[in-house]
Design an enzyme around this catalytic site. Structure first.
Site, PDB file in Angstrom:
ATOM      1  N   TYR A  86       0.865  -1.188   0.000  1.00  0.00           N
ATOM      2  CA  TYR A  86       0.000   0.000   0.000  1.00  0.00           C
ATOM      3  C   TYR A  86       0.898   1.233   0.000  1.00  0.00           C
ATOM      4  O   TYR A  86       1.940   1.247  -0.648  1.00  0.00           O
ATOM      5  CB  TYR A  86      -0.972  -0.062   1.192  1.00  0.00           C
ATOM      6  CG  TYR A  86      -2.173   0.831   1.011  1.00  0.00           C
ATOM      7  CD1 TYR A  86      -2.964   0.726  -0.137  1.00  0.00           C
ATOM      8  CD2 TYR A  86      -2.493   1.796   1.956  1.00  0.00           C
ATOM      9  CE1 TYR A  86      -4.056   1.552  -0.326  1.00  0.00           C
ATOM     10  CE2 TYR A  86      -3.587   2.626   1.774  1.00  0.00           C
ATOM     11  CZ  TYR A  86      -4.358   2.509   0.627  1.00  0.00           C
ATOM     12  OH  TYR A  86      -5.431   3.333   0.438  1.00  0.00           O
ATOM     13  N   LYS A 118     -20.350 -20.036 -11.165  1.00  0.00           N
ATOM     14  CA  LYS A 118     -19.636 -19.810 -12.424  1.00  0.00           C
ATOM     15  C   LYS A 118     -18.212 -19.338 -12.145  1.00  0.00           C
ATOM     16  O   LYS A 118     -17.254 -19.774 -12.793  1.00  0.00           O
ATOM     17  CB  LYS A 118     -20.385 -18.753 -13.238  1.00  0.00           C
ATOM     18  CG  LYS A 118     -20.008 -18.716 -14.694  1.00  0.00           C
ATOM     19  CD  LYS A 118     -20.697 -19.823 -15.443  1.00  0.00           C
ATOM     20  CE  LYS A 118     -20.477 -19.723 -16.935  1.00  0.00           C
ATOM     21  NZ  LYS A 118     -21.303 -20.671 -17.677  1.00  0.00           N
TER      22      LYS A 118
END
Length: 410
Positions: free
Chosen positions: A59, A114
């Site tokens: 970060y 999916k």
């Protein structure tokens, strides 16, 4: 073997849905609910954050360097983010499995499923996105605005005929692969199975006449792909009979369909079209009478793919057909989209393709058919989704086709 539940929700029963008149949670009645508790997927970091040094790299301030580099050279986003390895699985919940228009929230278990199939069978990360809109332009605008985060878009369970327009408009506006699996995934696997059925019988595709029951997303895509692959002739039937140019009730999609199918000029019912036909392909959910199947040509192929009830039950089909396929996993020759979409996207993402072409889909079908090889038999014209050769074969074929067709960017 039951799946291991690796991310169980808290033991708290707060918010449990209960059966009417029962104090027991749904988990007590059906293992499907136990498996789905808390969802079927989670986000996992690929880098460690163990201390302040890791934090400063993952970060701020380290991340700022990467952001600045991408701002100067936008193509670097593929190298320094997940973009080139992740797909958005997008639905509006209007045509979910055999359940119909059940809405975006109720579609999420399917979209999660999916997504995990993408990962399991193609090594591709995928994110389920269920949209609270059904207007074509609203869907398109929403997906276009989301697209910078993704390397591809898999459209799922959007009802016809809107699905055709959604896909077309997204393909026009995006430079990443857009693929409606209900259409093209089904068509790729169907063509692969049909190629092998024809090889088994010593015939070429050009010698076959096919009849498709269903002029929705799958039926139209299958017809287009069969014609592209060189089928002798194919007729498509909807609820009102064979789609033919003399009908005055056709939608724009069906008028286009009538223009490139049915060279024999057949009119009337599905049953009439089946007389003498070499191939039946069912993607309608209707029922075909045994008497109609009996009129098909000797050595015919019956691909009855409706779930859970095939248009022609395999026991009936085997009386008249040399090869029988269904959409179910409890019969041989399952026409399952999971054989196609993970490898197709993996191949497209591998070469950073700008789109998925007809040539790439045909290459996927050929590669899938080739996996069967010398083991070809009447009950084995299409491989199992668990055959570890499938995804690599499809991935390699699609990547090569993308390069050959000039849509690959690396």
């Amino acid at each position: 073997m039951a799946a291991e539940i690796v991310n169980p929700r808290s033991e708290s029963k707060t918010g449990d849905t209960e059966h009417e008149g029962s104090a027991e949670p749904l988990d007590s009645f059906d293992p499907a609910f136990a498996l789905h508790r808390g969802g079927k997927m989670a986000v996992q970091a690929t880098v460690p954050v163990r201390d302040k040094d890791d934090l400063s790299l993952a970060y701020t301030p380290g991340v700022a360097k990467v952001c600045s580099a991408i701002a100067e050279q936008p193509e670097l986003v593929h190298d320094y983010t997940w973009k080139s390895s992740v797909v958005a699985v997008v639905t509006d919940g209007t045509a979910v499995l055999g359940l119909g228009d059940i809405g975006p929230e109720a579609s999420l278990p399917v979209m999660e499923g999916k997504a995990i199939l993408f990962k399991q069978f193609g090594g591709v990360d995928a994110v389920p996105i269920a949209l609270a809109c059904t207007d074509v332009d609203e869907i398109v605008e929403t997906v276009v605005r989301l697209a910078p985060s993704f390397g591809g878009v898999n459209l799922e369970d959007i009802s016809a005929p809107r699905c055709f327009e959604v896909e077309r408009k997204l393909q026009e506006r995006l430079d990443i692969p857009v693929f409606h699996d209900d259409q093209h995934g089904t068509a790729v696997v169907t063509l692969a199975a049909l190629r092998n059925a024809a090889r088994l019988s010593g015939r070429a595709l050009g010698e076959l006449r096919a009849v498709i029951s269903g002029a929705g997303a799958a039926g139209v895509a299958i017809a287009k792909m069969l014609v592209e692959a060189g089928i002798g002739d194919v007729a498509v039937a909807d609820r009102k009979g064979v789609v033919s140019a003399d009908r005055d009730d056709l939608t724009p999609v069906k008028r286009e369909l009538a223009g490139f199918t049915n060279k024999a000029g057949i009119t009337g019912s599905l049953e009439a079209a089946l007389e003498g036909a070499d191939v039946f392909i069912g993607v309608s959910g209707g029922t075909v009478a045994e008497s109609a199947v009996a009129t098909m040509a000797k050595g015919a192929f019956v691909f009855a793919m409706a779930n859970p009830n095939p248009e022609v039950h395999p026991e009936v089909a085997h009386k008249y057909a040399a090869v029988v396929a269904t959409g179910r996993s409890d019969f041989p020759n399952q026409i399952n989209n999971v054989l196609a979409f993970p490898g197709i996207f993996a191949g497209a993402l591998q070469v950073r393709a700008s789109r998925i072409t007809e040539g790439m889909k045909l290459a996927a079908a050929e590669a899938l058919a080739a996996v069967v090889g010398d083991d070809l038999a009447a009950d084995y014209v299409i491989p199992s989704p668990f055959d570890e050769r499938v995804a690599p074969a499809v991935t390699a074929a699609v990547a090569a086709a993308a390069r050959a067709e000039g849509v690959a960017r690396r």
